[in-house]
Design a protein around this motif. Structure first.
Motif, short mmCIF file in Angstrom:
data_model
loop_
_atom_site.label_atom_id
_atom_site.label_comp_id
_atom_site.label_asym_id
_atom_site.label_seq_id
_atom_site.Cartn_x
_atom_site.Cartn_y
_atom_site.Cartn_z
N PHE A 161 0.65 -1.17 -0.05
CA PHE A 161 0.23 -0.13 -0.01
C PHE A 161 0.80 1.34 -0.06
O PHE A 161 0.41 2.35 0.66
N ALA A 162 1.76 1.13 -0.79
CA ALA A 162 2.85 2.43 -0.84
C ALA A 162 2.31 3.51 -1.86
O ALA A 162 2.97 4.61 -1.78
N ILE A 163 1.61 3.06 -2.74
CA ILE A 163 1.17 4.28 -3.43
C ILE A 163 -0.53 4.25 -3.99
O ILE A 163 -1.04 2.90 -3.67
N ASN A 164 -1.12 5.32 -4.37
CA ASN A 164 -2.38 5.16 -4.66
C ASN A 164 -2.68 6.29 -5.59
O ASN A 164 -1.72 7.06 -6.10
N PHE A 165 -3.93 6.63 -6.08
CA PHE A 165 -4.34 7.68 -6.91
C PHE A 165 -4.16 9.09 -5.93
O PHE A 165 -4.41 8.89 -4.77
N ASP A 166 -3.52 9.94 -6.61
CA ASP A 166 -3.84 11.18 -5.90
C ASP A 166 -4.24 12.41 -7.00
O ASP A 166 -4.22 12.18 -8.12
N GLY A 167 -4.97 13.43 -6.42
CA GLY A 167 -5.69 14.43 -7.19
C GLY A 167 -6.88 14.10 -7.83
O GLY A 167 -7.36 13.03 -7.25
N ARG A 168 -7.52 15.11 -8.48
CA ARG A 168 -8.85 14.94 -9.11
C ARG A 168 -8.78 15.18 -10.38
O ARG A 168 -7.98 15.96 -11.13
N PHE A 170 -8.42 15.72 -14.04
CA PHE A 170 -7.21 15.88 -15.04
C PHE A 170 -6.00 15.66 -14.50
O PHE A 170 -5.07 15.18 -14.70
N ASP A 171 -6.01 16.20 -13.06
CA ASP A 171 -4.61 16.32 -12.51
C ASP A 171 -4.61 14.84 -11.61
O ASP A 171 -3.67 14.80 -10.67
N THR A 172 -5.47 13.95 -11.82
CA THR A 172 -5.27 12.55 -11.25
C THR A 172 -3.79 11.94 -11.62
O THR A 172 -3.34 11.96 -12.65
N GLN A 173 -3.13 11.39 -10.61
CA GLN A 173 -1.95 10.77 -11.03
C GLN A 173 -1.60 9.73 -9.65
O GLN A 173 -2.35 9.87 -8.70
N ILE A 174 -0.78 8.61 -10.12
CA ILE A 174 -0.46 8.04 -9.15
C ILE A 174 0.73 8.51 -8.10
O ILE A 174 1.66 9.27 -8.72
N ALA A 175 0.62 8.31 -6.93
CA ALA A 175 1.69 9.04 -5.98
C ALA A 175 1.66 8.31 -4.53
O ALA A 175 0.93 7.32 -4.37
N THR A 176 2.72 8.64 -3.98
CA THR A 176 3.05 7.92 -2.69
C THR A 176 1.97 8.89 -1.65
O THR A 176 1.68 9.99 -1.91
N PHE A 177 1.67 8.45 -0.57
CA PHE A 177 1.07 9.20 0.48
C PHE A 177 1.83 10.41 0.86
O PHE A 177 2.94 10.48 1.16
N PHE A 178 1.20 11.57 0.68
CA PHE A 178 1.69 13.05 1.01
C PHE A 178 2.96 13.34 0.10
O PHE A 178 3.82 13.96 0.54
N GLY A 179 3.08 12.31 -1.03
CA GLY A 179 4.07 12.80 -2.10
C GLY A 179 5.43 12.46 -1.53
O GLY A 179 6.52 12.91 -1.92
N LYS A 180 5.48 11.77 -0.42
CA LYS A 180 6.93 11.42 0.23
C LYS A 180 7.84 10.32 -0.61
O LYS A 180 7.29 9.81 -1.49
N PRO A 181 9.09 10.69 -0.74
CA PRO A 181 9.83 9.66 -1.37
C PRO A 181 9.74 8.30 -1.12
O PRO A 181 9.52 7.80 -0.16
N LEU A 182 9.64 7.33 -2.18
CA LEU A 182 9.43 6.01 -1.93
C LEU A 182 10.34 5.27 -0.56
O LEU A 182 9.44 4.75 0.01
N PRO A 183 11.59 5.68 -0.50
CA PRO A 183 12.04 5.05 0.83
C PRO A 183 11.52 5.41 2.11
O PRO A 183 11.87 4.80 2.79
#
Ligand code: FES
Length: 218
Positions: A161-168, A170-183
């Motif tokens: 569960f490290a990534i999910n949809f973000d935005g709404r 047209f601006d929808t994109q895949i992202a980490t929660f709070f845009g944190k770096p993957l590590p």
């Protein structure tokens, strides 16, 4: 005991098992319905709408990858209306997304005669390349939002569960929660997201570096 259902696809009678999708039933008799977001390794979501078909009694086109076959159903997989819908999906996608590494979309553009310049001048999604870890690179300008990476990171495989949809919208994109770096997330760098990505949006870092010898990703 497995229950069977009978339906008609392009005037051919098909027997399939209860729970099978229209896409499954069509494939079993050699009828190829184009797909983009669908991957047999992942739970289908019906997101891209490339697989739309006509179902008798349904006013709207139905996504074959998520529509269950039911007894007596009648399906048409090719018609001018269906082609127009698939073409429009591709034209809108091409207006916003770099499809240069999505072979299925390129093949369908050629097949349907989609005019990729139809919506030229609209907004393009060109977020910066993300290289925040030693394993792989995320280039969301190429992301077709199929959601496969999110699913394998979650219940379809890894339960990270490290990534999910973000935005709404047209601006929808895949992202980490709070845009944190993957590590800094729950990512375990299993690489399954890279394995199911159909569009070159996710790549091993080394592959990226070989393609971009002039410099590392930003
Ligand atoms: Fe069915 Fe994408 S393949 S909606």
């Amino acid at each position: 005991m497995t229950e069977t259902v009978h339906l008609t696809i392009n005037r051919l009678t098909v027997e399939t098992t209860r729970g099978a999708t229209v896409l499954d039933a069509a494939g079993a008799i050699g009828i190829d319905i184009p797909t983009l977001c669908y991957d047999p390794r992942c739970a289908p979501n019906g997101l891209c709408r490339m697989c739309v078909v006509e179902a008798t009694g349904a006013r709207l086109l139905q996504a074959a990858c998520v529509t269950r076959a039911v007894e007596g159903m009648t399906i048409t997989t090719e018609s001018p209306r269906i082609t127009r819908a698939r073409r429009t999906v591709l034209e809108m996608l091409a207006a916003s997304t770099d499809l240069s590494e999505t072979p299925d979309a390129l093949a369908q553009i050629a097949e349907t005669g989609a005019d990729i310049a139809r919506f030229a001048g609209g907004r393009e999604r060109r977020p910066p390349v993300v290289a925040d870890n030693p394993m792989f690179v995320r280039d969301y300008a190429k992301c077709i939002l199929c959601w496969r990476c999110v699913q394998v990171c979650a219940e379809d495989a890894q339960y990270a569960f490290a990534i999910n949809f973000d935005g709404r919208g047209f601006d929808t994109q895949i992202a980490t929660f709070f845009g944190k770096p993957l590590p800094e997330t729950t990512c375990v760098f299993c690489g399954q997201c890279v394995g199911v990505c159909p569009s070159g949006a996710l790549k091993p870092l080394r592959a990226w570096e070989l393609e971009h010898p002039d410099g590392p990703a930003a």
